[in-house]
Design a protein around this motif. Structure first.
Motif, mmCIF file in Angstrom:
data_model
loop_
_atom_site.group_PDB
_atom_site.id
_atom_site.type_symbol
_atom_site.label_atom_id
_atom_site.label_comp_id
_atom_site.label_asym_id
_atom_site.label_seq_id
_atom_site.Cartn_x
_atom_site.Cartn_y
_atom_site.Cartn_z
ATOM 1 N N PRO A 1 0.818 -1.216 0.000
ATOM 2 C CA PRO A 1 0.000 0.000 0.000
ATOM 3 C C PRO A 1 0.852 1.266 0.000
ATOM 4 O O PRO A 1 0.548 2.224 -0.717
ATOM 5 C CB PRO A 1 -0.811 -0.108 1.297
ATOM 6 C CG PRO A 1 -0.796 -1.552 1.643
ATOM 7 C CD PRO A 1 0.458 -2.128 1.086
ATOM 8 N N ILE A 2 1.939 1.243 0.735
ATOM 9 C CA ILE A 2 2.771 2.435 0.809
ATOM 10 C C ILE A 2 3.519 2.662 -0.515
ATOM 11 O O ILE A 2 3.669 3.782 -0.981
ATOM 12 C CB ILE A 2 3.736 2.328 2.017
ATOM 13 C CG1 ILE A 2 4.120 3.711 2.508
ATOM 14 C CG2 ILE A 2 4.974 1.573 1.734
ATOM 15 C CD1 ILE A 2 3.146 4.290 3.415
ATOM 16 N N VAL A 3 3.949 1.558 -1.145
ATOM 17 C CA VAL A 3 4.617 1.681 -2.439
ATOM 18 C C VAL A 3 3.661 2.314 -3.444
ATOM 19 O O VAL A 3 4.009 3.240 -4.184
ATOM 20 C CB VAL A 3 5.105 0.300 -2.936
ATOM 21 C CG1 VAL A 3 5.643 0.387 -4.356
ATOM 22 C CG2 VAL A 3 6.170 -0.272 -1.999
ATOM 23 N N ILE B 1 4.253 -2.015 -9.661
ATOM 24 C CA ILE B 1 3.322 -0.979 -9.204
ATOM 25 C C ILE B 1 3.623 0.354 -9.907
ATOM 26 O O ILE B 1 2.717 1.076 -10.325
ATOM 27 C CB ILE B 1 3.381 -0.852 -7.665
ATOM 28 C CG1 ILE B 1 2.751 -2.099 -7.033
ATOM 29 C CG2 ILE B 1 2.682 0.421 -7.184
ATOM 30 C CD1 ILE B 1 2.914 -2.212 -5.529
ATOM 31 N N GLY B 2 4.893 0.658 -10.066
ATOM 32 C CA GLY B 2 5.285 1.871 -10.787
ATOM 33 C C GLY B 2 4.710 1.876 -12.200
ATOM 34 O O GLY B 2 4.132 2.871 -12.659
ATOM 35 N N LEU B 3 4.838 0.757 -12.901
ATOM 36 C CA LEU B 3 4.312 0.665 -14.266
ATOM 37 C C LEU B 3 2.785 0.749 -14.260
ATOM 38 O O LEU B 3 2.183 1.457 -15.073
ATOM 39 C CB LEU B 3 4.758 -0.636 -14.941
ATOM 40 C CG LEU B 3 6.243 -0.755 -15.320
ATOM 41 C CD1 LEU B 3 6.562 -2.182 -15.782
ATOM 42 C CD2 LEU B 3 6.616 0.239 -16.418
ATOM 43 N N ARG C 1 3.076 6.041 -2.737
ATOM 44 C CA ARG C 1 4.213 6.868 -3.171
ATOM 45 C C ARG C 1 4.197 7.032 -4.692
ATOM 46 O O ARG C 1 4.451 8.115 -5.204
ATOM 47 C CB ARG C 1 5.542 6.252 -2.745
ATOM 48 C CG ARG C 1 5.806 6.147 -1.260
ATOM 49 C CD ARG C 1 5.579 7.445 -0.528
ATOM 50 N NE ARG C 1 6.362 8.519 -1.101
ATOM 51 C CZ ARG C 1 6.001 9.803 -1.103
ATOM 52 N NH1 ARG C 1 4.860 10.192 -0.576
ATOM 53 N NH2 ARG C 1 6.777 10.709 -1.646
ATOM 54 N N ALA C 2 3.910 5.946 -5.406
ATOM 55 C CA ALA C 2 3.879 6.026 -6.869
ATOM 56 C C ALA C 2 2.810 7.020 -7.307
ATOM 57 O O ALA C 2 3.066 7.928 -8.110
ATOM 58 C CB ALA C 2 3.614 4.645 -7.474
ATOM 59 N N GLN D 1 2.755 -7.795 -15.061
ATOM 60 C CA GLN D 1 3.680 -8.587 -14.261
ATOM 61 C C GLN D 1 4.672 -9.388 -15.109
ATOM 62 O O GLN D 1 5.878 -9.342 -14.882
ATOM 63 C CB GLN D 1 2.900 -9.515 -13.345
ATOM 64 C CG GLN D 1 3.826 -10.234 -12.392
ATOM 65 C CD GLN D 1 3.139 -10.604 -11.100
ATOM 66 O OE1 GLN D 1 2.090 -10.062 -10.757
ATOM 67 N NE2 GLN D 1 3.727 -11.513 -10.370
ATOM 68 N N LEU D 2 4.153 -10.100 -16.103
ATOM 69 C CA LEU D 2 5.047 -10.861 -16.983
ATOM 70 C C LEU D 2 5.942 -9.933 -17.793
ATOM 71 O O LEU D 2 7.118 -10.206 -18.012
ATOM 72 C CB LEU D 2 4.243 -11.715 -17.963
ATOM 73 C CG LEU D 2 3.889 -13.145 -17.583
ATOM 74 C CD1 LEU D 2 3.356 -13.869 -18.816
ATOM 75 C CD2 LEU D 2 5.072 -13.899 -17.004
ATOM 76 N N ALA D 3 5.339 -8.824 -18.246
ATOM 77 C CA ALA D 3 6.102 -7.870 -19.053
ATOM 78 C C ALA D 3 7.271 -7.303 -18.250
ATOM 79 O O ALA D 3 8.375 -7.125 -18.768
ATOM 80 C CB ALA D 3 5.193 -6.743 -19.545
#
Ligand code: HEM
Ligand code: SF4
Lengths: 63, 413
Positions: B129-131, B369-371, B134-135, B282-284
């Motif tokens: 959740p925190i990641v 998560i960033g992506l 932040r993103a 995820q796979l990418a």
């Protein structure tokens, strides 16, 4: 079908667990404990993927 | 920038000396719109083991082990191939190991036993959740400023740094200051690097002393309270651990995200596929870790040892670029192709063996998560016309000045 675990080689990448969380139990440090894993019906495909994705070659499949 | 190239040792056969090294070899120097991964991939067509003069910051040459199978042998055998090099400390004229990276087996495993639970797959689920928060906050801030941005400066690096701060337990108030230190430390002039290294060390030392007196429930409190075989950790040990955690997860995560955005900006169709079907991310992300890894583990031989018929002498350095192992045709069908839904993917972006990345589970979640959040919030992006990102080789491959532009899409909507 069975997955043989070479626990000495396992470095805790958890790739196996990502593919098959129901088959592989990681210990608190994130490694697999020694002991073969029996693959129940319906999980064969996940087991295959898990074996193929271990970068340390710690897992082998026994049909 | 770097020290003079040291002479090739006498025992290295002349025919195995290459003009390649990670810093000045073809495609390794900073280049606009470069592709250092494609450049280093060409090593796979050459000898499996060769000698690269000047392949370290201090000018020492190293052997380079090109293929995955040979790298696995080197990296799984920490007794023959030692990683005890004190690189960070020696840059400061000091001598202490970064822990656990510069500790060899068997001692190494007690440190991993201590640290693994902190970054285990399960623990990382709790950090998600925190990641994500932040993103989202960095992306929204960037979006509110316009329809283009340098995503390295405005997203990738501050994102990685703020997760580290979170992990350390100091919140994001000091984010800018830390990003400044990280930038100087990783990309500054030699003088800036040394200065930043001192600043980081003294910051972490102070935090350690504080938490020793008044523990909370953060990382630093944990390591200052921890006991190994009944002994608490010395000040130097706590320093060696916290410095490593600071530097290990910044450039690497930023580079992974940077190369991903660089690739997706140039492949609008793939970008669209991931945006419309986020389950593919995820796979990418794994495939992009395979195609664009950044790190080259280096070891020192502790005895004479043979590799591919070549004698490596005790004391020689051995470099194992993950970039070549990850494109080794013996490991991956269509190794040179980027296949975003590739399934059997035993890539080695996080290395092999006992030193395999301690932060890999967190890194993977940061990248995914960033992506996810970026693709969900920013419409189709491309490299901003008139700009050119700068890629570079070295011990951590990277991309700088990545100006993305999403203005066309905004207008169309
Ligand atoms: C995409 C991002 C990352 C990549 C590509 C990466 C890659 C690597 C590689 C290749 C190694 C092995 C180095 C060697 O054997 O010489 C390593 C070790 C390490 N990494 Fe990462 N890393 C990443 C992110 C992180 C993060 C986020 C953290 C911290 C939370 C971290 C902490 C560590 C630590 C502590 C080690 C040393 C482990 C040991 O020596 O036992 N890394 N990493
Ligand atoms: S993928 Fe291999 S190394 Fe990783 S946890 Fe599973 S068995 Fe261990």
């Amino acid at each position: 079908m069975k997955v043989k675990v070479d626990a000495a080689k396992c470095q805790g990448n958890a790739r196996c667990w990502t593919w098959a969380p129901n088959l592989f139990e990681l210990n608190d440090e994130g490694y697999l404990d020694p002991g073969d894993v029996n693959v129940p019906e319906g999980e064969e495909e996940n087991a295959r993927r898990a074996v193929k994705s271990c970068p340390e070659r710690a897992l082998t499949l026994e049909e | 920038m770097r020290a003079a190239v040291q002479p090739v040792p006498d025992h290295v056969p002349q025919e195995l000396v290459s003009s390649f090294n990670l810093f000045t070899g073809p495609g390794m120097e900073p280049a606009p719109m470069g592709d250092p991964h494609a450049a280093i991939e060409t090593l796979l067509a050459g000898p499996p083991v060769f000698f690269a003069p000047g392949n370290t910051r201090n000018g020492e040459g190293t052997w380079v082990v090109v293929r995955a199978e040979d790298q696995r042998r080197v990296l799984q055998d920490g007794e023959t191939f030692s990683s005890n090099r004190n690189i960070f400390a020696s840059a400061l004229g000091e001598s202490w190991p970064m822990i656990p990276l510069e500790i060899d087996p068997p001692e190494h495993s007690k440190w991993r036993s201590l640290l693994n639970p902190l970054l285990s797959p399960r623990r990382v689920i709790g950090l998600e959740p925190i990641v994500r928060e932040r993103a989202i906050s960095l992306i929204e801030a960037m979006k509110s400023r316009g329809t283009d941005a340098d995503v390295m400066k405005d997203f990738c690096l501050p994102f990685a740094v703020s997760i580290f701060l979170q992990f350390l337990g100091i919140g994001s108030e000091r984010l800018e200051e830390f990003v400044g230190w990280a930038t100087d430390l990783l990309h500054g002039t030699p003088a800036q690097r040394t200065e930043a290294a001192r600043t980081v060390v003294s910051f972490l030392d102070e935090l350690r002393d504080l938490r020793r007196q008044e523990p909370t429930d953060d990382f630093m409190s944990f390591v200052t309270q921890a006991r190994i075989e009944g002994e608490s950790l010395s000040d130097m040990e706590v320093r060696g651990m916290s410095v490593l955690l600071f530097i290990a997860g910044l450039d690497t995560v930023a580079a992974a995200l940077g190369f991903d955005f660089y690739y997706l900006a140039q492949h609008a169709d793939q970008q669209e596929l991931l945006r419309t079907d986020p389950k593919r991310i995820q796979l990418a992300a794994e495939e992009m870790l395979r195609a664009f890894p950044s790190v080259t583990p280096v070891r020192r031989a502790t005895r004479d040892v043979e590799l591919q018929g070549i004698t490596i002498r005790k004391g020689d350095l051995v470099a194992c670029p993950s970039m070549t192992a990850n494109r080794d045709p013996a490991e991956f069908p269509d190794a040179g192709k980027i296949v975003l839904n590739r399934e059997d993917n035993r890539h080695v972006a996080f290395a092999y063996g006992p030193h395999r990345c301690l932060g890999s589970h967190l890194a993977r979640r940061e990248i995914v998560i960033g992506l996810e959040e970026f693709l969900a919030r920013i419409p189709t992006f491309r490299i901003k016309p008139g700009t050119a990102p700068i890629t570079h080789g070295g011990f951590v491959f990277g991309v700088d000045n990545l100006q993305l532009d999403w203005s066309e899409q905004e207008k169309a909507q």
